[in-house]
Design an enzyme around this catalytic site. Sequence first.
Site, PDB file in Angstrom:
ATOM      1  N   CYS A   1       0.772  -1.200  -0.140  1.00  0.00           N
ATOM      2  CA  CYS A   1      -0.044   0.062  -0.133  1.00  0.00           C
ATOM      3  C   CYS A   1       0.790   1.103  -0.045  1.00  0.00           C
ATOM      4  O   CYS A   1       0.409   2.323  -0.347  1.00  0.00           O
ATOM      5  CB  CYS A   1      -0.929   0.022   1.264  1.00  0.00           C
ATOM      6  SG  CYS A   1      -2.132  -1.330   1.245  1.00  0.00           S
TER       7      CYS A   1
ATOM      8  N   CYS B   1       5.362   8.086   3.617  1.00  0.00           N
ATOM      9  CA  CYS B   1       6.002   9.515   3.408  1.00  0.00           C
ATOM     10  C   CYS B   1       6.114  10.346   4.506  1.00  0.00           C
ATOM     11  O   CYS B   1       5.780   9.927   5.741  1.00  0.00           O
ATOM     12  CB  CYS B   1       5.185  10.079   2.300  1.00  0.00           C
ATOM     13  SG  CYS B   1       3.478  10.186   2.763  1.00  0.00           S
TER      14      CYS B   1
ATOM     15  N   CYS C   1      -3.153   9.691   5.343  1.00  0.00           N
ATOM     16  CA  CYS C   1      -2.361   9.471   6.473  1.00  0.00           C
ATOM     17  C   CYS C   1      -2.696   9.689   7.762  1.00  0.00           C
ATOM     18  O   CYS C   1      -2.212   8.809   8.631  1.00  0.00           O
ATOM     19  CB  CYS C   1      -1.077  10.464   6.247  1.00  0.00           C
ATOM     20  SG  CYS C   1      -0.170  10.206   4.684  1.00  0.00           S
TER      21      CYS C   1
END
Lengths: 395, 278
Positions: B35, B61, B105
């Site tokens: 993912c 990230c 996120c």
Amino acid sequence: MNCGSEKVIYMDNNATTRVAPEVVDAMMPFLTDCYGNPSSMHTFGGMVGRAIEQARAQVAELLGADPEEIVFTSCGTESDSTAILSALQTYPENRHVMTTRVEHPAVKNLCESLTQLTGHKHRTTRLMVDEDGLLDMESYKQALSDDTAIISIMWANNETGVIFPVEEMAAMASERGILFHTDAVQAVGKIPINMRKNTIDFLSLSGHKLHAPKGVGVLYVRKGTPFVPFLNGGHQERGRRGGTENVASIIGLGRACELAAQSLQDENTRVKALRDKLEKELLATIPKSMLNGHPEKRLPNTSNISFEFVEGEAILLHMNQYNICASSGSACTSGSLEPSHVMRAMGVPFTAAHGSIRFSLSIYNTEEEVDLVLDKMPAIIANLRELSPFWEETE
Amino acid sequence: MWEYTDKVQQHFMNPQNVGELEKPSGTGDVGSLSCGDALKLTIEVDDNGIITDAKFKTFGCASAIASSSVLTEIIKGMSIEEASKLTNEDIAEALGGLPKEKMHCSVMGREALEAAIADFKGVILPMAEGEVVCECFGVTDLEIIRAIKESDLRSVEEITNFTKAGGGCGKCEDRLREILQQTVEGIAAEKTKPHKDQRMTTLQKIKKIEQVLEREIKPTLKKDGGDIELVDVDGDFVTVSLRGACSGCQSSRTTLKEYVEKKLREQVVDTLIVEEEK
């Protein structure tokens, strides 16, 4: 505006390049005094027209082409669209198009929307690549068909630098009377190209990838190739591309091509040596790192390395702290949620695809810069791996 | 280049509470390598049900790392009950906001927390039991419906930004549109029911008012060259200032009462009184 260019270690030359100072010098008169329209009847404009013809000759010289085979456009994407749509209009009955899975979006996305653009349903063959990013010539041969309207295959891949045997493929196409286009945006200026020695019908290049400014490109159209313009309008470019010329940028591109011919050797020796040093030492000092793309059949300036178990955007942001500029094929940098289509097509495992970093050098890079990158990278990767839940499992 | 806030950058460059607790009371493991992001959260809970320690490990990230780091800071010292109420918006807010494409996120942070709490309580999360809608990222319909409700999502694109669903092959887009429509219709039906319980905190009230202003009122006024800013909220009194073509407009009073006040009463609290700043 101060963009800090003096401190930057720029290793993102496949994205864009610095405009060569010589190119800026060549352009300046056309941004200031020499503002005439090249189509005008008066000498003031006519002089500008002559300068454009000189630029055309300079581009032709780099490509081993005739000046009349050079059509100035606004960018590589326009050149790609012009070539492919021209071929489809030339052969409206031919409903087969061949390309690869690793093309730049300029070709990839165009080929995916042909039905909307032409109103016809096309069969599109998208050639697979192997784990080294190479095409299989057998599948290429088998896919050639009597109703193939156009084949569009890049000369060199922007992400990995892998070079495709486009001249060989174009020869097979031309035997069958099929038009062949190549997006050579990454290849021009980095490897020798001689259009007199091949049968490629269309070739795209982009100014800003070879130290000319952004906003100018070229479509090479082989003499005798049927052609339908993309932008219709005035008689500019001999009726092949309407619109008043982007004069200064065209002049700049001409000069950049002249410079590219001169630095081609430097690119393939010194720049290549820098790239090799960077690559070899990164792979040696950072565990679980791997090269993406065939090690030899590759542009001299590009190195695409995966650092497993870490994510590309995070790596780039850490590099950014040291003003090191590069790119990544990770999902987070692409604005989409999946890693680059090139990495996926090559079957790069997910553990590595998300952590792929592309370094692309130019003649302006120095050994000191390579040393600094080599100095910083191991700690950046190690720090991010400390955070990664997948890292210890592999230790 | 993403526009990250200073707070995101701080937490990314100097992440807090990195690692894994040796004997965690609860562990939340969400996401996967394929993912592109994954988070392992471990929490320690004392006898009073207070989270005394939290550590994380994240693959992802900058905003994934920052969301995880700030999450551990937020939950330390919280009771399990308080922590259960934490939303992804709370995480994003603690970071001074996230780019909209990166909201997933913060959702990952909330999911990990929920998983850790469920693990601590020894229960199974209902989310995993839904029907998988997005095969690329393994997102279930229950997760999607929840995100639509919690974050007031209104388009498939927003669903992708928050849950990643639809961000891969895109085959599930039609199904997402269907779920969105059904959920939104469901929310609308609920809203028409008279609200008995309107005990909102002032903060909730302000947030909700701002949301309605941003999403509905501003765009409408802007069409006529006007604009509106929220100045103050005191109890039921909402002070706003009209800008652009609206200010000094003869009909501004009508706009205020007939449109702005009406909208806010419908969607926030039906006792609100809207006044223009003097």
